[in-house]
Design a protein around this motif. Structure first.
Motif, mmCIF file in Angstrom:
data_model
loop_
_atom_site.group_PDB
_atom_site.id
_atom_site.type_symbol
_atom_site.label_atom_id
_atom_site.label_comp_id
_atom_site.label_asym_id
_atom_site.label_seq_id
_atom_site.Cartn_x
_atom_site.Cartn_y
_atom_site.Cartn_z
ATOM 1 N N THR A 149 0.662 -1.306 -0.003
ATOM 2 C CA THR A 149 0.106 -0.027 -0.064
ATOM 3 C C THR A 149 1.378 1.841 0.097
ATOM 4 N N LEU A 150 0.324 2.308 -0.538
ATOM 5 C CA LEU A 150 0.972 3.620 -0.513
ATOM 6 C C LEU A 150 -0.205 4.176 -0.153
ATOM 7 N N THR A 151 0.333 5.325 0.908
ATOM 8 C CA THR A 151 -0.513 6.320 1.475
ATOM 9 C C THR A 151 -0.088 7.697 1.066
ATOM 10 N N LEU A 152 -0.612 8.540 0.352
ATOM 11 C CA LEU A 152 -0.469 9.767 -0.433
ATOM 12 C C LEU A 152 -1.057 10.386 0.432
ATOM 13 N N ALA A 175 -10.269 21.270 -8.488
ATOM 14 C CA ALA A 175 -11.082 21.651 -7.429
ATOM 15 C C ALA A 175 -12.030 20.518 -7.067
ATOM 16 N N SER A 176 -12.308 19.641 -8.187
ATOM 17 C CA SER A 176 -12.592 18.214 -8.269
ATOM 18 C C SER A 176 -12.067 17.618 -7.162
ATOM 19 N N ALA A 177 -11.489 17.499 -7.689
ATOM 20 C CA ALA A 177 -10.041 16.075 -6.254
ATOM 21 C C ALA A 177 -10.408 16.281 -5.171
ATOM 22 N N LEU A 178 -10.885 17.418 -4.936
ATOM 23 C CA LEU A 178 -10.318 18.199 -3.687
ATOM 24 C C LEU A 178 -12.012 17.583 -2.604
ATOM 25 N N ALA A 198 -15.421 10.894 -6.421
ATOM 26 C CA ALA A 198 -15.640 9.894 -7.513
ATOM 27 C C ALA A 198 -14.361 10.677 -8.320
ATOM 28 N N TRP A 199 -13.263 11.779 -8.519
ATOM 29 C CA TRP A 199 -12.581 11.449 -8.748
ATOM 30 C C TRP A 199 -11.427 11.039 -9.025
ATOM 31 N N SER A 201 -9.634 8.781 1.859
ATOM 32 C CA SER A 201 -9.679 9.714 2.922
ATOM 33 C C SER A 201 -9.204 10.879 3.107
ATOM 34 N N LEU A 202 -9.582 12.363 2.588
ATOM 35 C CA LEU A 202 -8.997 13.757 1.947
ATOM 36 C C LEU A 202 -8.948 13.854 3.794
#
Length: 113
Positions: free
Chosen positions: A51-54, A69-72, A76-77, A101-102
């Protein structure tokens, strides 16, 4: 069957059917295919952990530009959908987005490609 469907639709797509063809397809992944997310592809591809958490901040640093902005805003992005140029970056690197998990994204190895 999928190959017959693409032929019937008049598209020029070849579906890899053997392991060798799949390896060749992955080796031919280029910046033209992945577009502006190529640096993310190259970064993810060389990671070896399961796994890779970024964080979003790390992803933006890798890309060299701000995410839209849609990624933030929208999970669904981050969907594992090859019709989205950003998803090609992780899918072609043999990863899937496992958890959103933004402000963090967890990518998991996917050896099924």
């Amino acid at each position: 069957m999928l190959q017959k469907l693409t032929n019937a639709l008049g598209t020029n797509v070849t579906i890899p059917t053997t392991e060798k063809q799949c390896v060749t397809e992955k080796a031919n992944v280029s910046e033209q295919v992945i577009g502006k997310y190529a640096s993310l592809y190259h970064y993810i591809r060389i990671q070896t952990d399961e796994t890779l958490t970024l964080s979003l901040e790390q992803i933006e640093a890798i890309l060299g530009f701000k995410l839209p902005a849609s990624a933030l805003k929208y999970r669904a992005w981050w969907s594992n959908d090859l019709t989205h140029s950003q998803a090609k970056a992780w899918l072609y690197a043999d990863r899937v987005v496992d958890t959103v998990s933004l402000p963090s994204i967890i990518f998991r190895k996917n050896d099924k490609w």
